[in-house]
Design a protein around this motif. Structure first.
Motif, short mmCIF file in Angstrom:
data_model
loop_
_atom_site.label_atom_id
_atom_site.label_comp_id
_atom_site.label_asym_id
_atom_site.label_seq_id
_atom_site.Cartn_x
_atom_site.Cartn_y
_atom_site.Cartn_z
N GLU A 437 0.91 -1.13 0.10
CA GLU A 437 0.08 0.15 -0.01
C GLU A 437 0.72 1.29 0.01
O GLU A 437 0.58 2.34 -0.63
N LYS A 438 2.04 1.07 0.79
CA LYS A 438 2.94 2.42 0.75
C LYS A 438 3.56 2.62 -0.49
O LYS A 438 3.45 3.81 -1.14
N GLN A 464 4.91 21.57 -1.55
CA GLN A 464 4.38 19.97 -1.15
C GLN A 464 5.18 19.05 -0.49
O GLN A 464 4.94 18.29 0.46
N LEU A 465 6.26 19.08 -0.94
CA LEU A 465 7.37 18.03 -0.38
C LEU A 465 7.71 18.25 0.99
O LEU A 465 7.51 17.17 1.89
N CYS A 466 7.81 19.44 1.41
CA CYS A 466 7.61 19.95 2.77
C CYS A 466 6.67 19.27 3.92
O CYS A 466 6.88 18.91 4.79
N HIS A 467 5.47 19.44 3.10
CA HIS A 467 4.36 18.76 3.83
C HIS A 467 4.42 17.38 3.93
O HIS A 467 4.34 16.57 5.05
N LEU A 473 8.99 11.22 7.48
CA LEU A 473 10.37 11.29 6.73
C LEU A 473 10.39 10.47 5.62
O LEU A 473 10.82 10.89 4.62
N ASN A 474 10.16 9.13 5.94
CA ASN A 474 10.14 7.98 4.78
C ASN A 474 9.50 8.49 3.42
O ASN A 474 9.80 8.18 2.45
N LEU A 475 8.22 8.91 3.97
CA LEU A 475 7.29 9.32 2.88
C LEU A 475 7.82 10.30 1.94
O LEU A 475 7.82 10.17 0.84
N ILE A 479 9.13 10.09 -2.07
CA ILE A 479 8.36 10.84 -3.22
C ILE A 479 9.53 11.66 -3.73
O ILE A 479 9.44 11.95 -4.97
N ALA A 480 10.54 12.23 -3.16
CA ALA A 480 11.46 13.13 -3.68
C ALA A 480 12.42 12.10 -4.59
O ALA A 480 12.59 12.79 -5.65
#
Length: 494
Positions: A437-438, A464-467, A473-475, A479-480
Motif C-alpha cells: 500500500e505504501k 508540497q514535499l515539505c508537507h 520522513l520516509n514518505l 516521493i522526492a
C-alpha cells in the motif's frame, strides 16, 4: 390485448403530425402555428437541467435501513427507536470533480449520500467515502473546487492548479494522502465505505446532547483498483460503477453496509487533542470505538435514471428530531449551500419531486414558484400566525440550546495555534499501510505530482514535499526520489 394510447401534447391534446412540420406546400417554409414543433424543440432545449457543480455524475438505488442495536440512550430520533424497525432509503453515489460524462474510475473521492424517509421528515446524511475532507472552512470551498475543475485558459484539468492549492493549504494533506492511496480509485460503489464525515450531534429524551460521527462499513469488503487498473477501466467502460451497481441489484446481489457511530461527550470534546469539529481530522477509533446501529441494504433500481437519480436532491440541513448539527464550519456552510444549489438546479419546489418528497404529512406556508404540483395550499391562508387554520408549532420538538461556552461570533484563523497540526494523522495513516500500500501510494503521488508544470513548478513541488516530509520522513524521501529531486536540497527545504 393491450389497448393503444393516443399521441398527445404535454397538455393532453391528441395530435397526428409528430414527424412532419406544417409547411406552405410541399417545399414551402414552416408555419409559426405548428405548436407541436415548438413544444418538441422547446422541451428538447430544456431536457438538460444544470448539472451539479460537484458530484455531477452519480448512481443511485432505493433500499431499506434496519435497526439492529439500541442507541436510544444517545438519541430520540424515531428512525432508531426500535430494534428491527425498517426505514425506506435512497442512496446516491457519485464522483466529485468530473462532469456528467466523466469516467467512474477517475482518482477522486466518492460521494455517499443517503436519504432516510422517516416519519419526522426526510433525513439527508450527505457524505463521502472518506472520513475527512480537503478544507475545513466553507469560504475555501469554491477555490478548492475550481482547482479540481478545468483551467480557465486551456479548459483542461491541471495538476499545477491542484498541487498549487494543496501545497498552499496543508490542512488538505490528510485527504490528499487518502486520495493518492488506492482508496482514491475504488473498484465499485459496492466495495467502499461511506462516512457522514462531519461531526453531528444526537439528542436524547432527556435533552442531553452528545457529538457523533457516522460510518457505513461495506459488507461486501473493501476492494480498490490500482492506478493502472483504474486507467485501463476508464478506456474499457467509463460507466463501470453505474453498470456494476445496476447489474448487482438486478441479479439479487443486494449491497449492504453496516451503520456504526462514534460518540463523544462535551467533556471529552473539551479535552480532545484536536478540534473535534474539524473535518480534516478523524476521531481515533481506539479512543472512540465504533458502536453498531443497523444495516442499510439497496434492493431496488430506479425505473428511470433522470426521474430518481438525477433529480435526487440532498442537503445536510435536513435532520429530524433527535439528530442535529455541530460547530463544524464546513457543515455550517453546507447547511446553506446545498439547499441553495438544489433550488437553483431544480427549482424552488424541488422537494415535491417524488424522489425528494416526504412520504408523510407536510404542513407549511410556502407557496407558488415554478412547478408547484401539490395544489399550492388551495384556499388556505399563506401566513403564520393566523386565525383560520389549526397548524401549530411543534413545541415538543424544540431542540435544547447548544452549549458553546463563552465564545463570541467572529472571524478566526482556522489554522491558529492548536488548530494547525496537519501532519500527525496523515503520518500515522501512512505508517499503518502495508509495504504494498505504501509503494502504491507513493507511486500514485509521484505520478500525480509529475504533472506540475510551468515557471512555478519547483516552488510548488518543494512546498508540497515539505508537507510530505513533516507527515513522515520516509514518505517524503520516497516521493522526492520518485520525482528525481536532490535529497539534500529537499531536506534543507523541509
Amino acid at each position: 390485448m393491450e389497448s393503444k394510447k393516443r399521441l398527445t401534447s404535454a397538455s393532453g391534446i391528441p395530435y397526428s403530425a409528430h414527424e412532419d412540420s406544417m409547411t406552405v406546400g410541399q417545399r414551402g417554409p414552416i408555419l409559426l402555428q405548428d405548436f407541436i414543433l415548438h413544444e418538441k424543440l422547446a422541451h428538447f432545449n430544456r431536457e438538460r437541467i444544470p448539472e451539479r457543480v460537484v458530484h455531477a455524475k452519480g448512481s443511485g438505488a432505493y433500499g431499506t435501513f434496519t435497526v439492529t442495536h439500541d442507541v436510544s440512550k444517545y438519541t430520540r430520533a424515531k428512525v432508531f427507536n426500535t430494534v428491527g424497525k425498517q426505514t425506506p432509503v435512497f442512496l446516491r453515489f457519485s464522483t466529485v470533480g468530473g462532469e456528467r460524462g466523466s469516467a467512474d474510475t477517475e482518482r477522486d473521492p466518492r460521494g455517499f449520500a443517503v436519504k432516510f424517509y422517516t416519519e419526522d421528515g426526510n433525513w439527508d446524511l450527505v457524505g463521502n467515502n472518506t472520513p475527512v475532507f480537503f478544507v475545513k472552512d466553507p469560504k475555501k470551498f469554491p477555490d478548492f473546487i475550481h482547482t479540481q475543475k478545468r483551467d480557465p485558459f486551456t479548459n483542461c484539468k491541471s495538476a499545477t492548479m491542484m498541487w498549487d492549492f494543496w501545497s498552499l493549504n496543508p490542512e488538505s494533506l490528510h485527504q490528499v494522502l487518502i486520495l493518492m492511496s488506492d482508496r482514491g480509485t475504488p473498484y465499485s460503489y459496492r466495495h467502499m465505505h461511506g462516512f457522514g464525515s462531519h461531526t453531528f450531534s444526537f439528542i436524547n429524551n432527556r435533552d442531553e446532547r452528545v457529538w457523533v460521527k457516522f460510518h457505513f462499513k461495506t459488507l461486501q469488503g473493501i476492494k480498490n483498483f490500482t492506478s493502472a487498473e483504474a486507467q485501463e477501466k476508464r478506456g474499457q467502460d467509463p460507466d463501470w460503477a453505474q453498470r456494476d451497481l445496476v447489474e448487482a441489484i438486478e441479479r439479487g446481489d443486494f449491497p449492504r453496509w453496516a451503520l456504526k457511530i462514534q460518540v463523544m461527550t462535551q467533556e471529552e470534546a473539551n479535552d480532545f487533542r484536536w478540534n473535534p469539529f474539524d473535518v480534516t481530522k478523524v476521531w481515533p477509533q481506539g479512543d472512540f470505538p465504533l458502536i453498531d446501529v443497523g444495516v442499510l441494504e439497496l434492493n431496488e433500481n430506479p425505473d428511470n435514471y433522470f426521474a430518481h437519480v438525477e433529480q435526487a436532491a440532498f442537503a445536510p440541513a435536513h435532520v429530524p428530531d433527535g439528530i442535529s448539527y455541530s460547530p463544524d464550519r464546513m457543515l455550517q456552510g453546507r447547511i446553506l449551500a446545498y439547499t441553495d444549489a438544489q433550488r437553483y438546479r431544480l427549482g424552488a419546489n424541488y422537494e415535491q419531486i417524488p424522489v425528494n418528497r416526504c412520504p408523510f404529512m407536510v404542513s407549511n406556508y410556502q407557496r407558488d414558484g415554478a412547478m408547484r404540483i401539490d395544489g399550492n395550499g388551495g384556499a388556505a391562508v399563506n401566513y403564520f400566525p393566523n386565525s383560520f387554520d389549526h397548524i401549530e408549532a411543534a413545541r415538543n420538538y424544540t431542540e435544547p440550546a447548544m452549549e458553546l461556552g463563552s465564545s463570541v461570533a467572529g472571524w478566526f484563523d482556522r489554522n491558529a495555534e492548536g488548530e494547525n497540526d496537519h501532519y500527525t494523522q496523515p503520518g500515522n495513516l501512512f505508517r499503518l499501510m502495508s509495504p504494498t500500500e505504501k509503494a502504491n501510494t507513493v507511486a500514485n503521488i509521484v505520478d500525480a505530482m509529475s504533472g506540475i508544470s510551468g515557471p512555478r513548478r519547483e516552488e510548488i513541488v518543494n512546498r508540497q514535499l515539505c508537507h510530505w516530509f513533516r507527515a513522515d520522513l520516509n514518505l517524503g524521501i520516497a516521493i522526492a526520489k520518485g520525482l528525481s529531486i536532490d535529497l539534500e536540497k529537499a531536506m534543507a527545504h523541509a
